[in-house]
Design an enzyme around this catalytic site. Structure first.
Site, PDB file in Angstrom:
ATOM      1  N   THR A 105     -11.443  -1.532   2.181  1.00 41.64           N
ATOM      2  CA  THR A 105     -11.505  -1.914   3.599  1.00 41.64           C
ATOM      3  C   THR A 105     -11.018  -0.809   4.550  1.00 41.64           C
ATOM      4  O   THR A 105     -10.912  -1.038   5.756  1.00 41.64           O
ATOM      5  CB  THR A 105     -10.714  -3.208   3.871  1.00 41.64           C
ATOM      6  OG1 THR A 105      -9.334  -2.976   3.603  1.00 41.64           O
ATOM      7  CG2 THR A 105     -11.221  -4.353   3.028  1.00 41.64           C
ATOM      8  N   ASN A 159     -11.107   7.176  -5.560  1.00 43.52           N
ATOM      9  CA  ASN A 159     -12.544   7.479  -5.564  1.00 43.52           C
ATOM     10  C   ASN A 159     -12.886   7.954  -6.969  1.00 43.52           C
ATOM     11  O   ASN A 159     -11.991   8.213  -7.784  1.00 43.52           O
ATOM     12  CB  ASN A 159     -12.912   8.493  -4.475  1.00 43.52           C
ATOM     13  CG  ASN A 159     -12.159   9.787  -4.636  1.00 43.52           C
ATOM     14  OD1 ASN A 159     -12.264  10.447  -5.668  1.00 43.52           O
ATOM     15  ND2 ASN A 159     -11.376  10.146  -3.634  1.00 43.52           N
ATOM     16  N   ILE A 190       2.519  -0.019  -0.306  1.00 44.00           N
ATOM     17  CA  ILE A 190       2.399  -0.319  -1.744  1.00 44.00           C
ATOM     18  C   ILE A 190       3.152   0.700  -2.612  1.00 44.00           C
ATOM     19  O   ILE A 190       3.563   0.365  -3.723  1.00 44.00           O
ATOM     20  CB  ILE A 190       0.907  -0.435  -2.148  1.00 44.00           C
ATOM     21  CG1 ILE A 190       0.768  -1.248  -3.437  1.00 44.00           C
ATOM     22  CG2 ILE A 190       0.242   0.931  -2.264  1.00 44.00           C
ATOM     23  CD1 ILE A 190      -0.638  -1.709  -3.738  1.00 44.00           C
ATOM     24  N   ASP A 215      -4.742   6.097  -1.529  1.00 44.74           N
ATOM     25  CA  ASP A 215      -4.845   7.045  -2.643  1.00 44.74           C
ATOM     26  C   ASP A 215      -3.915   8.248  -2.402  1.00 44.74           C
ATOM     27  O   ASP A 215      -3.106   8.626  -3.276  1.00 44.74           O
ATOM     28  CB  ASP A 215      -6.317   7.501  -2.726  1.00 44.74           C
ATOM     29  CG  ASP A 215      -6.667   8.216  -4.009  1.00 44.74           C
ATOM     30  OD1 ASP A 215      -5.813   8.289  -4.907  1.00 44.74           O
ATOM     31  OD2 ASP A 215      -7.817   8.697  -4.127  1.00 44.74           O
TER      32      ASP A 215
HETATM   33  P1  ADP Z   1     -10.884   2.630   0.523  1.00 50.66           P
HETATM   34  O1  ADP Z   1     -11.416   4.020   0.370  1.00 50.66           O
HETATM   35  O2  ADP Z   1     -10.977   1.804  -0.755  1.00 50.66           O
HETATM   36  O3  ADP Z   1     -11.416   1.934   1.725  1.00 50.66           O
HETATM   37  P2  ADP Z   1      -8.360   3.247   1.915  1.00 50.66           P
HETATM   38  O4  ADP Z   1      -7.150   3.873   1.353  1.00 50.66           O
HETATM   39  O5  ADP Z   1      -9.107   4.002   2.958  1.00 50.66           O
HETATM   40  O6  ADP Z   1      -9.290   2.848   0.671  1.00 50.66           O
HETATM   41  O7  ADP Z   1      -7.974   1.829   2.522  1.00 50.66           O
HETATM   42  C1  ADP Z   1      -7.709   0.696   1.753  1.00 50.66           C
HETATM   43  C2  ADP Z   1      -6.634  -0.125   2.436  1.00 50.66           C
HETATM   44  O8  ADP Z   1      -5.351   0.413   2.098  1.00 50.66           O
HETATM   45  C3  ADP Z   1      -6.705  -0.113   3.972  1.00 50.66           C
HETATM   46  O9  ADP Z   1      -6.514  -1.442   4.423  1.00 50.66           O
HETATM   47  C4  ADP Z   1      -5.510   0.765   4.360  1.00 50.66           C
HETATM   48  O10 ADP Z   1      -4.972   0.357   5.609  1.00 50.66           O
HETATM   49  C5  ADP Z   1      -4.540   0.438   3.251  1.00 50.66           C
HETATM   50  N1  ADP Z   1      -3.439   1.382   3.022  1.00 50.66           N
HETATM   51  C6  ADP Z   1      -3.331   2.685   3.362  1.00 50.66           C
HETATM   52  N2  ADP Z   1      -2.144   3.187   2.964  1.00 50.66           N
HETATM   53  C7  ADP Z   1      -1.473   2.158   2.350  1.00 50.66           C
HETATM   54  C8  ADP Z   1      -0.188   2.011   1.745  1.00 50.66           C
HETATM   55  N3  ADP Z   1       0.662   3.033   1.653  1.00 50.66           N
HETATM   56  N4  ADP Z   1       0.164   0.794   1.244  1.00 50.66           N
HETATM   57  C9  ADP Z   1      -0.690  -0.252   1.311  1.00 50.66           C
HETATM   58  N5  ADP Z   1      -1.914  -0.188   1.856  1.00 50.66           N
HETATM   59  C10 ADP Z   1      -2.301   1.004   2.390  1.00 50.66           C
END
Ligand code: ADP
Length: 185
Positions: free
Chosen positions: A131, A30, A17, A40
């Site tokens: 997720t 968070n 993303i 994040d």
């Molecule tokens: P949360 O704490 O809301 O669960 P996470 O960052 O741990 O957030 O995960 C949310 C989703 O984002 C997961 O499916 C993870 O695989 C995905 N994710 C992690 N890095 C990226 C990225 N650079 N681009 C898109 N999605 C990502």
């Protein structure tokens, strides 16, 4: 894959993303807004230290020192990201199954879309909120995400909404949720 809803387009893609060229990308933050792991961390890393500074200012001024509530959203610039804006939202942490968590997850999508529209933006990219580290079951999260976005796009003229999945497996879950929901539209 994509579908058209009125004049709007909902698209599912696989990717990072932080590379998205939509006007806004959404951060699964968070409540502290001070960065973290997962998406994040990747967003803060790509946007540069200015993003953390902007989040500090929001905590201080807009939130009066309080954390951002679950399901709420705030907006900052995107700094070194291709996206001009980052919309930060706090997803619910999965804890057995409390129905309120579904509403909170829906609120993340809804508040982010409303905030984008208030800023006259017409393209936004979401990650799969909650997720990852927050352990929300992806099948349920996908249904909530897609239902909330499609409901919104049925009543609004927005533009383009992308959901950017980080793996092929996640993409397939969202793809079947989209098929399931659009079959019933
Ligand atoms: P949360 O704490 O809301 O669960 P996470 O960052 O741990 O957030 O995960 C949310 C989703 O984002 C997961 O499916 C993870 O695989 C995905 N994710 C992690 N890095 C990226 C990225 N650079 N681009 C898109 N999605 C990502």
């Amino acid at each position: 894959m994509h579908i058209l809803i009125g004049e709007n387009r909902l698209e599912l893609t696989i990717g990072d993303i932080t590379k998205e060229k939509t006007e806004a990308i959404v951060n699964a933050a968070n409540g502290s807004l001070m960065g973290g792991g997962g998406v994040d961390g990747a967003i803060h890393q790509a946007a540069g230290p200015e993003l953390l500074q902007a989040c500090r200012t929001i905590r201080k001024q807009q939130l009066k020192g309080e954390p951002l509530g679950t399901g709420e959203a705030v907006i900052t610039a995107g700094y070194h990201l291709p996206a001009s804006y980052v919309i930060h939202t706090v997803g619910p942490i999965w804890d057995d199954h409390h129905p309120n968590q579904d509403k909170q997850l829906a609120s993340c999508y809804l508040h982010a879309l409303k905030l984008a529209q208030e800023h006259h933006l017409s393209s936004i990219a979401f990650p799969s909120i909650s997720t990852g580290v927050y352990r929300f079951p992806i099948k349920l999260a996908a249904e909530i995400a897609i239902r909330t976005v499609t409901n919104y796009l049925q009543t609004a003229t927005f533009g383009q909404v992308k959901i950017v999945l980080f793996s092929e497996a996640d993409f397939r879950v969202y793809q079947s949720a989209l098929k399931h929901i659009t079959d019933s539209l």
